[in-house]
Design an enzyme around this catalytic site. Structure first.
Site, PDB file in Angstrom:
ATOM      1  NE  ARG A   1       6.104 -10.164   5.554  1.00 42.81           N
ATOM      2  CZ  ARG A   1       6.240 -10.795   4.402  1.00 42.81           C
ATOM      3  NH1 ARG A   1       5.926 -10.208   3.256  1.00 42.81           N
ATOM      4  NH2 ARG A   1       6.709 -12.018   4.363  1.00 42.81           N
TER       5      ARG A   1
ATOM      6  CB  THR B   1       7.905  -9.105  -4.350  1.00 43.00           C
ATOM      7  OG1 THR B   1       7.462 -10.177  -3.527  1.00 43.00           O
ATOM      8  CG2 THR B   1       8.182  -7.903  -3.482  1.00 43.00           C
TER       9      THR B   1
ATOM     10  CB  THR C   1       5.063  -8.775  -1.820  1.00 46.53           C
ATOM     11  OG1 THR C   1       4.933 -10.020  -2.477  1.00 46.53           O
ATOM     12  CG2 THR C   1       4.937  -8.978  -0.329  1.00 46.53           C
TER      13      THR C   1
ATOM     14  CG  ASN D   1       3.913 -15.052  -0.803  1.00 47.73           C
ATOM     15  OD1 ASN D   1       5.107 -14.914  -1.051  1.00 47.73           O
ATOM     16  ND2 ASN D   1       3.444 -16.170  -0.303  1.00 47.73           N
TER      17      ASN D   1
ATOM     18  CG  ASP E   1       6.585 -15.155   2.626  1.00 46.17           C
ATOM     19  OD1 ASP E   1       6.859 -16.092   1.860  1.00 46.17           O
ATOM     20  OD2 ASP E   1       6.678 -13.960   2.282  1.00 46.17           O
TER      21      ASP E   1
ATOM     22  CB  SER F   1       9.524 -10.195   4.499  1.00 46.73           C
ATOM     23  OG  SER F   1       9.710  -9.650   3.220  1.00 46.73           O
TER      24      SER F   1
ATOM     25  N   GLY G   1      11.542 -12.988  -3.827  1.00 49.15           N
ATOM     26  CA  GLY G   1      11.628 -13.911  -2.688  1.00 49.15           C
ATOM     27  C   GLY G   1      13.019 -13.847  -2.088  1.00 49.15           C
TER      28      GLY G   1
END
Ligand code: GLY
Length: 550
Positions: free
Chosen positions: A89, A362, A380, A382, A404, A433, A455
């Site tokens: 991430r 994503t 992703t 986003n 996010d 996430s 999402g």
């Protein structure tokens, strides 16, 4: 004689078992290029992790909406009976601060966390693939990156759906008058024509030849840091040089005779799907409620309210906050949480609590190899095409993952997202996430590999895919194409759903007080292993491809 016949048939049964499992592997991918490249790696003797690394890099070339090297994601690995969760991430830059998206009056500045490089977190993808390769790969790194180099250098034929997404995005940016450089790079991508990405090919070559350092140091890092300085972004050489992907312990829980391996924080998804599945088990009045019936949809919507209230209150980066993970998925807690659900009446939204919303672009893929190893990977930028900014000279799109985070706890962001203190911005923190790569085991063997983009709707896609396969006995293809629905506390009493929910069910739900929002979400690519036969399914609405290797 009898004994000899028995021995021969035993040997035959054993060797045919070996044959069945040693001849199989499967991929379920969001596009044809990633599917074909991953299959080639498996055929060359690579394992599921090798194939996943190749797919990730290929998608950075051929699926620029979400495939990336400028974003992040999660990779769940089951290999040789052991489990691993590679967290790649993005992180907030060192100079990020809690109120960076607020004006002097403390109000959220529209679009600031969404477009342009000020919205970008430190990319994690290359570090994640590197860590996955160091820990679990078998073929040389260069072999795994080369297909992406070729597709960037020699070009690929643009799928009509990609061309239309690009056109729509460029028009949207023009209408909003946003100064992003996306069109400079992507306006040349025309439907069914060859599209080459020369700068991206050079970046891929540096990654191929120098591994993780080819991205976080040297020329690529210089290009990123310069680009940031010129465009008021925050990511520095130090941010890049210190970024590390993390290996975490996946969440593991027994459910309904299966073992579910899923995503721990900073994903909210693993805790959420387990809460959903367990509360469903506790509350469903008969052994099996009819699929997508009024009762089924109402019960799962009611559970969703509680899941999303917990998500807003308790979940964030576990390196920064204390997440009560075990408590949130314990049977006692979930029995308590579910006890006021009524099967014929909607509960009062305001009495439950707030929740978050996130962007839906994503992408996800699943791989199983002939040794029974599996990878479930969700990745992703986003929003589709991330920040809309392509690093000049390096040719890749940067994420807008900072959105996010909750820009201001308790206040809606530009997407109507409400956030809690647990997910407020702090330097070097990972943003919460919903990505939920998940693997289901039966008796220690792979039974299902699942995941989705979307999402917050990811969570609904994933738990419903598990219910579809386990409770409703669907094949992989049926499970990904069965109409899904999603409810997450806010907007109040709104159930979002795919086409295909029966009219009488919709009428009954409306009579109960629900509002129905018919909008598609997710793009599932799953693999199911039934009786040692692999099935792979890619959702028909996307441009995915699922292949079983015999
Ligand atoms: N950006 C979508 C997610 O991480 O859930």
């Amino acid at each position: 004689m009898k004994f000899k016949a028995l021995l021969i048939s035993l040997v035959f049964a054993y060797s045919s078992l070996l044959f069945a499992s040693s001849q199989q592997g499967a991929v379920a991918m969001p596009d044809t290029y990633s599917a074909n490249a991953a299959v080639q790696i498996l055929k060359q003797g690579g394992n599921a992790i090798d194939a996943a690394i190749t797919a990730q890099f290929v998608l950075a070339v051929t699926l620029p909406e979400a495939g990336n090297i400028g974003g992040g994601g999660f990779m769940l690995v089951h290999k040789d009976g052991q489990d691993d969760f590679i967290d790649y991430r993005e992180k907030a830059p060192i100079t990020a601060s809690r109120d960076m998206y607020l004006d002097q009056k403390g109000e959220v500045i529209p679009y600031k966390s969404v477009y342009g490089v000020f919205s970008s977190g430190i990319p994690g993808t290359v570090a994640g693939m590197w860590l996955a390769h160091q820990k679990h790969g078998s073929l040389p790194w260069k072999t795994l990156v080369q297909p992406a180099v070729d597709l960037a250098e020699q070009g690929f034929i643009v799928h009509p759906k990609l061309a239309s997404n690009i056109n729509r995005y460029i028009k949207r940016m023009e209408n909003k008058d946003l100064a992003v450089n996306f069109a400079e790079y992507f306006s040349k991508a025309k439907s069914n024509e060859l599209f080459k990405q020369v700068e991206l090919a050079k970046t891929m070559i540096r990654i191929r030849d120098h591994g993780m350092q080819g991205f976080y140091q040297g020329k690529t890092a210089d290009l990123i840091a310069d680009f940031m300085k010129k465009n008021d972004g925050l990511i520095s050489h130090k941010d890049l040089a210190t970024y590390q992907a993390k290996s975490r312990i996946p969440i593991s829980a027994n459910w309904n005779g299966y073992k579910i391996l899923t995503s721990p924080p900073p994903s909210s998804g693993g805790i959420a799907i387990l809460q959903w599945l367990e509360m469903y088990q506790l509350k469903s009045p008969t052994k099996q409620v009819a699929h997508n019936s009024t009762l089924y949809m109402h019960l799962l919507a009611e559970i969703g309210k509680r899941v999303f209230a917990d998500r807003a209150e308790y979940l964030g980066d576990p390196d920064f906050i204390n997440v009560p993970q075990q408590q949130l998925i314990s049977e006692n807690y979930l029995a308590f949480r579910a006890k006021d659900i009524t099967l014929n009446k909607i509960s009062i939204t305001e009495k439950i609590q707030t929740s978050l919303v996130e962007s839906e672009e994503t992408t996800h893929f699943s791989v199983v190899d002939k040794w029974g190893n599996a990878v479930s990977n969700t990745t992703t930028l986003n929003l589709g095409f991330g920040s809309g900014m392509v690093v000049t000279g390096a040719g890749f799109i940067l994420n807008n993952e900072m959105d996010d985070f909750s820009a201001k706890p308790g206040v809606a962001n530009v997407f109507g997202a409400l956030g809690g203190v647990a997910n407020e911005i702090q330097p070097q923190k990972r943003m919460l996430s919903s990505m939920t790569p998940t693997i289901v085991l039966k008796d220690g063997n792979i039974f299902m590999v699942t995941g989705s983009p979307g999402g917050t709707t990811i969570i609904s896609s994933v738990y419903q895919s598990i219910l579809n396969v386990i409770e409703y006995d669907m094949t992989a293809t049926q499970a990904v194409n069965a109409p899904r629905f999603h409810h997450q506390l806010w907007p109040k009493n709104v159930i979002r759903h795919h086409n295909g929910i029966r009219n009488d069910v919709k009428t009954e739900l409306k009579t109960m007080g629900y509002e129905l929002d018919n909008r598609r979400f997710g793009d599932m690519h799953i693999i199911v292993n039934r009786n040692d036969q692999l099935e792979a399914g890619s959702e028909a609405s996307g441009r995915g491809k699922a292949i079983v290797i015999h």
